[in-house]
Design an enzyme around this catalytic site. Structure first.
Site, short mmCIF file in Angstrom:
data_model
loop_
_atom_site.label_atom_id
_atom_site.label_comp_id
_atom_site.label_asym_id
_atom_site.label_seq_id
_atom_site.Cartn_x
_atom_site.Cartn_y
_atom_site.Cartn_z
N VAL A 1 44.35 35.93 39.13
CA VAL A 1 43.99 37.03 40.03
C VAL A 1 44.64 38.34 39.52
O VAL A 1 44.02 39.40 39.58
CB VAL A 1 44.40 36.72 41.49
CG1 VAL A 1 44.15 37.91 42.39
CG2 VAL A 1 43.63 35.50 42.00
N GLY A 2 45.84 38.25 38.99
CA GLY A 2 46.51 39.45 38.46
C GLY A 2 45.68 40.14 37.37
O GLY A 2 45.59 41.37 37.33
N GLY B 1 51.36 37.13 42.44
CA GLY B 1 50.51 35.97 42.66
C GLY B 1 50.15 35.33 41.33
O GLY B 1 50.91 35.43 40.36
N SER B 2 48.98 34.72 41.29
CA SER B 2 48.60 33.97 40.10
C SER B 2 48.19 34.91 38.97
O SER B 2 47.73 36.03 39.20
CB SER B 2 47.45 33.04 40.45
OG SER B 2 46.34 33.80 40.88
N THR B 3 48.35 34.43 37.76
CA THR B 3 48.00 35.23 36.59
C THR B 3 46.49 35.49 36.57
O THR B 3 46.05 36.59 36.21
CB THR B 3 48.48 34.51 35.32
OG1 THR B 3 49.91 34.43 35.39
CG2 THR B 3 48.12 35.27 34.06
N GLU C 1 53.44 40.84 39.19
CA GLU C 1 54.46 39.78 39.06
C GLU C 1 53.69 38.48 39.14
O GLU C 1 53.17 38.13 40.20
CB GLU C 1 55.48 39.85 40.20
CG GLU C 1 56.32 41.11 40.24
CD GLU C 1 57.33 41.23 39.14
OE1 GLU C 1 57.46 40.28 38.33
OE2 GLU C 1 57.99 42.27 39.07
N LYS D 1 49.16 43.32 52.39
CA LYS D 1 48.38 42.13 52.75
C LYS D 1 49.19 40.88 52.48
O LYS D 1 49.48 40.55 51.33
CB LYS D 1 47.08 42.07 51.93
CG LYS D 1 46.12 41.06 52.54
CD LYS D 1 45.04 40.59 51.57
CE LYS D 1 45.49 39.44 50.72
NZ LYS D 1 45.83 38.21 51.47
N CYS E 1 58.07 31.25 41.16
CA CYS E 1 57.62 31.72 39.84
C CYS E 1 58.75 31.66 38.82
O CYS E 1 58.49 31.61 37.62
CB CYS E 1 57.06 33.12 39.95
SG CYS E 1 58.13 34.19 40.88
P1 NAD Z 1 46.92 34.06 44.40
O1 NAD Z 1 46.90 34.89 43.18
O2 NAD Z 1 45.72 33.26 44.73
O3 NAD Z 1 47.14 34.95 45.70
C1 NAD Z 1 48.17 35.90 45.78
C2 NAD Z 1 47.73 37.00 46.74
O4 NAD Z 1 46.60 37.67 46.19
C3 NAD Z 1 47.29 36.48 48.12
O5 NAD Z 1 47.69 37.41 49.11
C4 NAD Z 1 45.79 36.46 48.00
O6 NAD Z 1 45.13 36.61 49.22
C5 NAD Z 1 45.54 37.69 47.12
N1 NAD Z 1 44.28 37.66 46.38
C6 NAD Z 1 43.56 36.57 45.99
N2 NAD Z 1 42.44 36.96 45.35
C7 NAD Z 1 42.45 38.31 45.33
C8 NAD Z 1 41.56 39.30 44.81
N3 NAD Z 1 40.44 38.97 44.17
N4 NAD Z 1 41.88 40.60 44.96
C9 NAD Z 1 43.02 40.95 45.57
N5 NAD Z 1 43.88 40.07 46.11
C10 NAD Z 1 43.61 38.76 45.98
O7 NAD Z 1 48.23 33.20 44.28
P2 NAD Z 1 48.90 32.21 45.34
O8 NAD Z 1 48.20 30.94 45.21
O9 NAD Z 1 48.98 32.83 46.68
O10 NAD Z 1 50.41 32.16 44.80
C11 NAD Z 1 50.83 31.27 43.84
C12 NAD Z 1 50.87 31.96 42.47
O11 NAD Z 1 51.61 33.16 42.52
C13 NAD Z 1 51.57 31.12 41.42
O12 NAD Z 1 50.79 31.05 40.26
C14 NAD Z 1 52.87 31.86 41.12
O13 NAD Z 1 53.34 31.76 39.84
C15 NAD Z 1 52.54 33.25 41.41
N6 NAD Z 1 53.73 34.00 41.84
C16 NAD Z 1 54.37 34.83 40.98
C17 NAD Z 1 55.51 35.52 41.38
C18 NAD Z 1 56.22 36.48 40.49
O14 NAD Z 1 57.07 37.21 40.97
N7 NAD Z 1 55.94 36.54 39.23
C19 NAD Z 1 55.97 35.35 42.66
C20 NAD Z 1 55.31 34.51 43.50
C21 NAD Z 1 54.18 33.84 43.08
#
Ligand code: NAD
Length: 450
Positions: free
Chosen positions: A210-211, A206-208, A228, A153, A262
């Site tokens: 949501v992670g 993605g974000s911590t 990540e 996705k 990140c």
């Molecule tokens: P996000 O967590 O909102 O979204 C990331 C992904 O997760 C998107 O595809 C989103 O649609 C999906 N998502 C959102 N809610 C979800 C849920 N409840 N269940 C499953 N999937 C869901 O983050 P963002 O705003 O897209 O990205 C920015 C963030 O990502 C920053 O905080 C950044 O630090 C982090 N990031 C980390 C790394 C790393 O390698 N550590 C790399 C890139 C980005």
């Protein structure tokens, strides 16, 4: 799917793919599951050949993919070409894995004991908007090499390159159903990867916030998960280093991809005796950074990905002590100039939180212990840099900083052939490097009585 906007112009893009429903996601997951046995059973050499063919087709379309990322994400054309090349390189690197997915033979009494690395089945990969192509490939290349099928996705804002890459996989001869891209909402499609029992692992970047939800959701089925997440990495500059070189390189370590990285070194720690010289030289470097239309070959920094992201970054500057900024184009698009803040208080949000934009905070320290303590005073632990002429100090500090990816006298942190991942709340597990395919397998032990 909501309309896609070109971040450079603020204008709508022609392409706006449909957002998958829950039923659509279930149908694609079922197809990936049905395809799994046949893909698992493709002979190792043939799977390797198919991945190399996929890499070659990506290479033939490198410029097209790069231009698409400039339009959709506002990445500079130089970066976008690197990113498309990184997809090709990951595929080529992991194309060597199928024939090398060895188990072990372990001495036992009364028989023979061997281990196998069995693929998991369907792997779900959830990608953010900041590096749509590389982060997708870091998941799908080793997952496919290990014999899994993939549902992926992309982020809502940046689905276009992933959709094109899945088409290129078919063109290269990968069977239908092996690499499936499902554009849609995180709360629908991403969440379904977590709850669907046929998805056996979730790779999330993605974000911590949501992670953490994903990790908690995966617990329900004891589902494998790699995370990540965010970062607040430190660039530590000791006075014994070449201060001019450290200051000249510092902007690229944080303003690359407009700070939406990140691994951004968004905190700079400078030893007090070199502080004034460093900040003076940093100002020159920031003011000469070329913040231009990302399609311009000379551009070193483009716009932010969305109006919302620009507003969120801007909010960190309220109340912060801005020392100086670079330039940014006037007019439409989600632009912010690269901005340097001087911090004296570690409780300030701009010092503590991941800003994810072109903002860096600088602070002075007195000695090595204080530098390490300040660097580690964060819930994150993804990357960092150490500038010093003393190799002993470089190694001491590198061992003590709690982060997964450190660089000495450079800012490099991601190579597809070295492991990548975070300490603390920056993540769980590692991607890339020689062991990545194992993260997409179960190790099975078989004892054969003689
Ligand atoms: P996000 O967590 O909102 O979204 C990331 C992904 O997760 C998107 O595809 C989103 O649609 C999906 N998502 C959102 N809610 C979800 C849920 N409840 N269940 C499953 N999937 C869901 O983050 P963002 O705003 O897209 O990205 C920015 C963030 O990502 C920053 O905080 C950044 O630090 C982090 N990031 C980390 C790394 C790393 O390698 N550590 C790399 C890139 C980005």
């Amino acid at each position: 799917m909501s309309t896609l906007i070109n971040p450079t112009t603020g204008l709508e893009l022609d392409a706006s793919p449909d957002s998958a429903s829950l039923e659509d996601a279930d149908a694609v997951i079922a197809r990936a599951h049905d395809t799994f046995p046949a893909w698992r059973d493709v002979a190792p050499g043939e799977r390797a050949r198919l991945l190399r063919a996929f890499a070659a087709v990506v290479d033939e379309h490198l410029e097209e993919l790069a231009q698409l990322e400039v339009l959709n994400a506002g990445h500079t054309i130089g970066n976008a070409r690197w990113e498309a090349g990184n997809v090709r390189d990951c595929l080529n690197y992991y194309s060597a894995a199928p024939e090398r997915l060895f188990g072990r033979q372990i001495p036992v009494a009364g028989g023979t004991d061997v281990t196998f690395h069995e693929p998991l089945g369907v792997v779900g990969i959830i990608v953010p908007w900041n590096f749509p192509m590389p982060i997708a490939a870091w998941g799908f290349a080793p997952a496919l090499a290990a014999g899994n099928t993939v549902v992926l996705k992309p982020a809502e804002l940046t689905p276009l390159t992933a959709i094109r890459i899945a088409e290129l996989a078919l063109e290269a001869g990968l069977p239908e159903g092996v690499l499936n891209v499902i554009p849609g909402k995180g709360s629908v499609v991403g969440e379904r990867f977590v709850t669907h029992p046929l998805v056996r692992k979730v790779c999330f970047t993605g974000s911590t916030t949501v992670g953490k939800q994903i990790m908690a959701g995966c617990a329900d089925q004891v589902k494998r998960v790699t995370l990540e997440l965010g970062g607040k990495s430190a660039n530590i500059v000791f006075a014994d280093t070449d201060v001019a070189a450290a200051a000249a390189s510092a902007p690229y370590a944080v303003f690359d991809n407009a700070g939406q990285d990140c691994c951004a070194r968004s905190r700079i720690l400078v030893q007090r005796s070199a502080y004034d010289e460093f900040v003076g030289r940093l100002e020159t470097a920031v003011k000469t950074l070329r913040v231009l239309d990302p399609a311009d070959e000379r551009s070193e920094m483009g716009p932010l990905v969305s109006a919302g992201q620009r507003d969120s970054v801007q909010a960190y500057l309220d109340g912060a002590t801005v020392a100086f900024t670079g330039s940014a184009p006037d007019g439409p698009g989600w632009w912010l100039p690269p901005t340097v803040v001087e911090s004296t208080d570690t409780s300030e949000p701009v010092w503590r939180e991941e800003v994810f934009g072109p903002v860096v905070a600088v602070m002075a320290f007195d000695d090595e212990d204080e530098a390490v303590a300040l660097a580690n005073d964060t819930e994150y632990g993804l990357s960092g840099s150490i500038f010093t002429a003393d190799v002993g100090r470089a190694l001491r500090v590198a061992r003590r900083v709690e982060a997964g990816n450190l660089s000495v006298n450079s800012h490099s942190s991601v190579r597809y052939w070295t492991p990548f991942g975070g300490y603390k709340q920056s993540g769980l597990g590692r991607e890339l490097g020689p062991d990545a395919p194992h993260a997409f397998t179960e190790e099975k032990n078989v004892f054969i009585a003689h």
